[in-house]
Design a protein around this motif. Structure first.
Motif, PDB file in Angstrom:
ATOM      1  N   SER A 146      22.122  92.854  90.973  1.00 40.58           N
ATOM      2  CA  SER A 146      20.831  93.213  90.132  1.00 40.58           C
ATOM      3  C   SER A 146      19.511  93.191  90.661  1.00 40.58           C
ATOM      4  O   SER A 146      19.397  92.005  91.257  1.00 40.58           O
ATOM      5  N   ARG A 147      18.751  94.099  90.454  1.00 33.58           N
ATOM      6  CA  ARG A 147      17.375  94.062  90.944  1.00 33.58           C
ATOM      7  C   ARG A 147      16.388  93.758  89.905  1.00 33.58           C
ATOM      8  O   ARG A 147      15.411  93.915  90.029  1.00 33.58           O
ATOM      9  N   VAL A 148      17.019  93.142  88.871  1.00 33.58           N
ATOM     10  CA  VAL A 148      15.952  92.807  87.569  1.00 33.58           C
ATOM     11  C   VAL A 148      14.947  91.758  88.096  1.00 33.58           C
ATOM     12  O   VAL A 148      15.173  90.906  89.015  1.00 33.58           O
ATOM     13  N   ASN A 149      13.764  91.988  87.706  1.00 39.53           N
ATOM     14  CA  ASN A 149      12.696  90.981  88.064  1.00 39.53           C
ATOM     15  C   ASN A 149      13.268  89.438  87.683  1.00 39.53           C
ATOM     16  O   ASN A 149      13.613  89.081  86.238  1.00 39.53           O
ATOM     17  N   ALA A 150      13.360  88.415  88.692  1.00 42.53           N
ATOM     18  CA  ALA A 150      14.068  87.308  88.384  1.00 42.53           C
ATOM     19  C   ALA A 150      13.267  86.208  87.956  1.00 42.53           C
ATOM     20  O   ALA A 150      13.297  85.085  87.608  1.00 42.53           O
ATOM     21  N   ARG A 151      11.729  86.850  87.453  1.00 40.59           N
ATOM     22  CA  ARG A 151      11.083  85.959  86.463  1.00 40.59           C
ATOM     23  C   ARG A 151      11.382  86.197  84.976  1.00 40.59           C
ATOM     24  O   ARG A 151      10.771  85.864  83.899  1.00 40.59           O
ATOM     25  N   ASP A 152      11.984  87.362  84.657  1.00 43.34           N
ATOM     26  CA  ASP A 152      12.221  88.130  83.275  1.00 43.34           C
ATOM     27  C   ASP A 152      13.498  87.504  82.898  1.00 43.34           C
ATOM     28  O   ASP A 152      14.715  87.930  83.089  1.00 43.34           O
ATOM     29  N   VAL A 153      13.508  86.265  82.450  1.00 41.13           N
ATOM     30  CA  VAL A 153      14.802  85.705  82.053  1.00 41.13           C
ATOM     31  C   VAL A 153      15.619  86.227  80.940  1.00 41.13           C
ATOM     32  O   VAL A 153      16.660  86.121  80.911  1.00 41.13           O
ATOM     33  N   ARG A 154      14.982  87.257  80.196  1.00 41.68           N
ATOM     34  CA  ARG A 154      15.653  88.039  79.072  1.00 41.68           C
ATOM     35  C   ARG A 154      16.367  89.051  79.773  1.00 41.68           C
ATOM     36  O   ARG A 154      17.575  89.336  79.548  1.00 41.68           O
ATOM     37  N   GLY A 155      15.819  89.634  80.766  1.00 38.49           N
ATOM     38  CA  GLY A 155      16.062  90.609  81.488  1.00 38.49           C
ATOM     39  C   GLY A 155      17.492  90.146  82.442  1.00 38.49           C
ATOM     40  O   GLY A 155      18.521  90.899  82.521  1.00 38.49           O
ATOM     41  N   MET A 156      17.360  88.955  82.900  1.00 38.16           N
ATOM     42  CA  MET A 156      18.336  88.322  83.751  1.00 38.16           C
ATOM     43  C   MET A 156      19.559  88.150  82.844  1.00 38.16           C
ATOM     44  O   MET A 156      20.719  88.242  83.115  1.00 38.16           O
ATOM     45  N   ALA A 157      19.348  87.528  81.602  1.00 37.72           N
ATOM     46  CA  ALA A 157      20.414  87.466  80.604  1.00 37.72           C
ATOM     47  C   ALA A 157      21.197  88.707  80.376  1.00 37.72           C
ATOM     48  O   ALA A 157      22.397  88.757  79.946  1.00 37.72           O
ATOM     49  N   ALA A 158      20.377  89.956  80.199  1.00 35.56           N
ATOM     50  CA  ALA A 158      21.089  91.087  79.560  1.00 35.56           C
ATOM     51  C   ALA A 158      21.942  91.431  80.731  1.00 35.56           C
ATOM     52  O   ALA A 158      22.926  92.077  80.647  1.00 35.56           O
ATOM     53  N   ALA A 159      21.473  91.279  82.032  1.00 39.50           N
ATOM     54  CA  ALA A 159      22.234  91.771  83.297  1.00 39.50           C
ATOM     55  C   ALA A 159      23.578  90.974  83.252  1.00 39.50           C
ATOM     56  O   ALA A 159      24.650  91.262  83.544  1.00 39.50           O
ATOM     57  N   ALA A 160      23.615  89.593  82.944  1.00 32.12           N
ATOM     58  CA  ALA A 160      24.545  88.927  82.987  1.00 32.12           C
ATOM     59  C   ALA A 160      25.536  89.237  81.931  1.00 32.12           C
ATOM     60  O   ALA A 160      26.797  89.469  82.124  1.00 32.12           O
ATOM     61  N   GLU A 161      25.009  89.544  80.620  1.00 30.28           N
ATOM     62  CA  GLU A 161      25.891  90.012  79.616  1.00 30.28           C
ATOM     63  C   GLU A 161      26.626  91.462  79.957  1.00 30.28           C
ATOM     64  O   GLU A 161      27.986  91.402  79.863  1.00 30.28           O
ATOM     65  N   ALA A 162      25.999  92.314  80.697  1.00 26.69           N
ATOM     66  CA  ALA A 162      26.701  93.486  81.256  1.00 26.69           C
ATOM     67  C   ALA A 162      27.684  93.355  81.994  1.00 26.69           C
ATOM     68  O   ALA A 162      28.893  93.775  82.030  1.00 26.69           O
ATOM     69  N   ILE A 164      29.335  89.969  82.675  1.00 26.68           N
ATOM     70  CA  ILE A 164      30.544  89.288  82.034  1.00 26.68           C
ATOM     71  C   ILE A 164      31.227  89.878  80.810  1.00 26.68           C
ATOM     72  O   ILE A 164      32.456  89.902  80.799  1.00 26.68           O
ATOM     73  N   GLY A 165      30.516  90.661  80.103  1.00 24.40           N
ATOM     74  CA  GLY A 165      31.240  91.270  79.188  1.00 24.40           C
ATOM     75  C   GLY A 165      31.456  92.625  79.318  1.00 24.40           C
ATOM     76  O   GLY A 165      31.714  93.473  78.211  1.00 24.40           O
ATOM     77  N   SER A 166      31.729  93.064  80.338  1.00 18.63           N
ATOM     78  CA  SER A 166      32.203  94.563  80.830  1.00 18.63           C
ATOM     79  C   SER A 166      33.436  95.006  80.323  1.00 18.63           C
ATOM     80  O   SER A 166      33.789  96.144  80.169  1.00 18.63           O
ATOM     81  N   GLY A 167      34.210  94.040  80.000  1.00 12.40           N
ATOM     82  CA  GLY A 167      35.609  94.418  79.659  1.00 12.40           C
ATOM     83  C   GLY A 167      36.618  94.549  80.780  1.00 12.40           C
ATOM     84  O   GLY A 167      37.895  94.786  80.505  1.00 12.40           O
ATOM     85  N   GLU A 168      36.219  94.528  82.065  1.00 13.52           N
ATOM     86  CA  GLU A 168      37.002  94.637  83.145  1.00 13.52           C
ATOM     87  C   GLU A 168      37.985  93.489  83.294  1.00 13.52           C
ATOM     88  O   GLU A 168      37.534  92.101  82.889  1.00 13.52           O
ATOM     89  N   GLN A 169      39.212  93.471  83.937  1.00 15.20           N
ATOM     90  CA  GLN A 169      40.232  92.432  83.933  1.00 15.20           C
ATOM     91  C   GLN A 169      39.826  91.570  84.917  1.00 15.20           C
ATOM     92  O   GLN A 169      39.151  91.908  85.849  1.00 15.20           O
TER      93      GLN A 169
END
Length: 480
Positions: A146-162, A164-169
């Motif tokens: 992910s290339r999200v701005n790493a001071r944007d902690v909300r954006g980082m959490a959103a990237a993590a959710e995408a 972790i929660g992708s549904g991939e096995q």
């Protein structure tokens, strides 16, 4: 039924299970979440800092094991992270300096022995959010970068959710790297050229809501430099720490929402101490000491541990937890024994080193036990270290006449022009203001730690034991 009959029945039943068409369910494999924050030292309330509250990091600490004494391998970003990725000290893995200020990189035989590559081969999805900063970057096997701005902690959490929660096995490994609390310089939005001095970003996207203001409390204990400018810089640093804490809370919420709090190994640490003189880029406690929190479901206790640990222990611990085969013999140790029992027997000595952050070439080695610490400045007679980091004025301010004859002046004199050996009593002098190396009553301790340090260097094949190698490195760095 006789014993032999019971054994025969057990063997028969096991044979039936083995021949059955029904698969035997295996325990789900642990996911792994590794969290780092740039330049994060012990400025957290769970480590006793009273300037700010860090409730989210504190909650993570309370749910697992908090290690009171943890070192990075080297207090510089790329080298520090190289040790995390390989389980090897920097002098063993080759990443002696920053990727953006030198041509150093991991040794070729380690290109596929890094954390994501090991876990990828073991069937893990691998992701990274934020900086990598270890070379060669194209050899790391990430499914997500992910290339999200790493001071944007909300954006980082959103990237993590995408991710972790992708549904991939299958299990996942995710590394989340916050840029905070690193200092920064403004860049021209068009040319990307630096246009400002080093400073700290008090607030980003509204976080934190309430700012730490400069005061008599915003003075770092490993400096004791108290000026209006330094109070302001330290306050800015604390504001960035608070943003990290907010981000950690968001990240833990992501795990909860996706049902992975109970099946994820979580490790949180800093890549080295704060970007202030006598901190980052040194082997003083202010540079080497970092928070180190581990929550391993079903293994870790809820405790504080005095076991001395290192970031070279991260990969061995992950390999142990996941069952992934190690690629090379590592120099770190799995933390399982002291996670299960914080009072378990553990290492007697803790080691660290420094090579360069950029020129100059001024290598150092350090060892400590539960009380004393020895620093060996390998080129003390022929070279000097850098005296500034990321715009800090600590050394410059220490020249002021108000510090004449004080421990502050003496400590910064040694910082700028160190002797070959420094010895400190960390129980009486935790931030290293009084060098004991010349005091006769500490001669035995000095020799004991010298021996321990030399033994470690030999056991790990430290190339700097070879004077020719030291000279080649000096010439190489001089050309940067």
């Amino acid at each position: 039924m006789e014993v032999s009959g019971r054994i025969g029945l057990a063997i028969f039943l096991l044979g039936c299970i083995a021949c059955s068409d029904r698969p035997v369910e295996e325990s789900p494999r642990l996911n792994v979440l590794l969290i780092t924050a740039d330049d994060l030292g012990l400025q957290l309330s769970t480590y006793g800092d009273d300037v700010i509250e860090t409730p989210n990091v504190d909650a993570l600490a309370a749910s697992g094991v908090q290690f009171e004494v943890a070192y990075v391998a080297q207090a510089s970003c790329s080298p520090s992270r190289s040790a995390m990725f390989t389980g090897l000290y920097v002098h063993s893995n080759g990443q002696f300096g920053l990727t953006n200020a030198s041509d150093f990189s991991l040794h070729p035989h380690l290109h596929d022995a890094t954390m994501p590559n090991i876990l990828k081969r073991a069937g893990y999805r691998t992701g990274i959010i934020g900086k990598l900063h270890v070379a060669p970057e194209d050899r790391f096997q990430w499914d997500l970068r992910s290339r999200v701005n790493a001071r944007d902690v909300r954006g980082m959490a959103a990237a993590a959710e995408a991710f972790i929660g992708s549904g991939e096995q299958g299990p996942f490994f995710l590394m989340v790297n916050y840029t905070d609390p690193h200092a920064y310089r403004e860049r021209d939005p068009q040319t990307r050229e630096i246009v400002g001095d080093w400073t700290f970003m008090d607030r980003f996207e509204g976080i934190p809501e309430t700012l730490v203001e400069p005061s008599e409390k915003t003075v770092l204990p490993f400096q004791r430099i108290d000026t209006p400018e330094q109070r302001k810089r330290v306050a800015g640093y604390y504001n960035e720490v608070r943003r990290v804490d907010f981000g950690v809370g968001l990240l833990l919420d992501v795990l909860d929402r996706n049902g992975h709090s109970g099946d994820t190994l979580i490790i949180l640490t800093g890549d080295h101490g704060p970007p202030f003189d006598r901190g980052k880029t040194t082997v003083y406690e202010g540079g080497l000491r970092v928070p180190f929190l581990v929550r391993w479901p079903g293994v870790s206790a809820r405790a504080r541990s005095t076991a001395m640990v290192s970031t070279v222990d991260i990969l061995p611990t992950i390999v142990d937890a996941t069952g992934a085969p190690a690629a090379v013999e590592m120099e770190g140790i799995s933390l399982r024994p002291v996670l299960e029992n914080p009072e378990a027997d553990w290492r007697e000595y803790l080691f660290a080193e420094f090579h360069l952050h950029g020129p100059p070439w001024f290598p150092r080695r350090a060892v400590r036990d539960d009380r004393y610490k020895l620093i060996h400045n390998l080129l003390a007679e022929t070279a000097s270290p850098r005296t500034g980091i990321d715009g800090d004025l600590g050394y410059v301010d220490s020249r002021d006449e108000r510090y004449d004859g004080t421990p502050v002046r003496q400590a910064f004199d040694i910082f700028a022009n160190p002797p070959e050996f420094e010895l400190y009593d960390l129980r009486e002098d935790p931030w290293e203001f009084r060098n004991l190396s010349k005091e006769s009553e500490h001669a035995e301790t000095l020799e004991r730690l010298k021996t321990a340090l030399l033994d470690w260097r030999r056991e790990t094949d430290d190339p700097l034991l070879d004077p020719d190698f030291v000279e080649r490195m000096r010439q190489r760095v001089a050309n940067y």
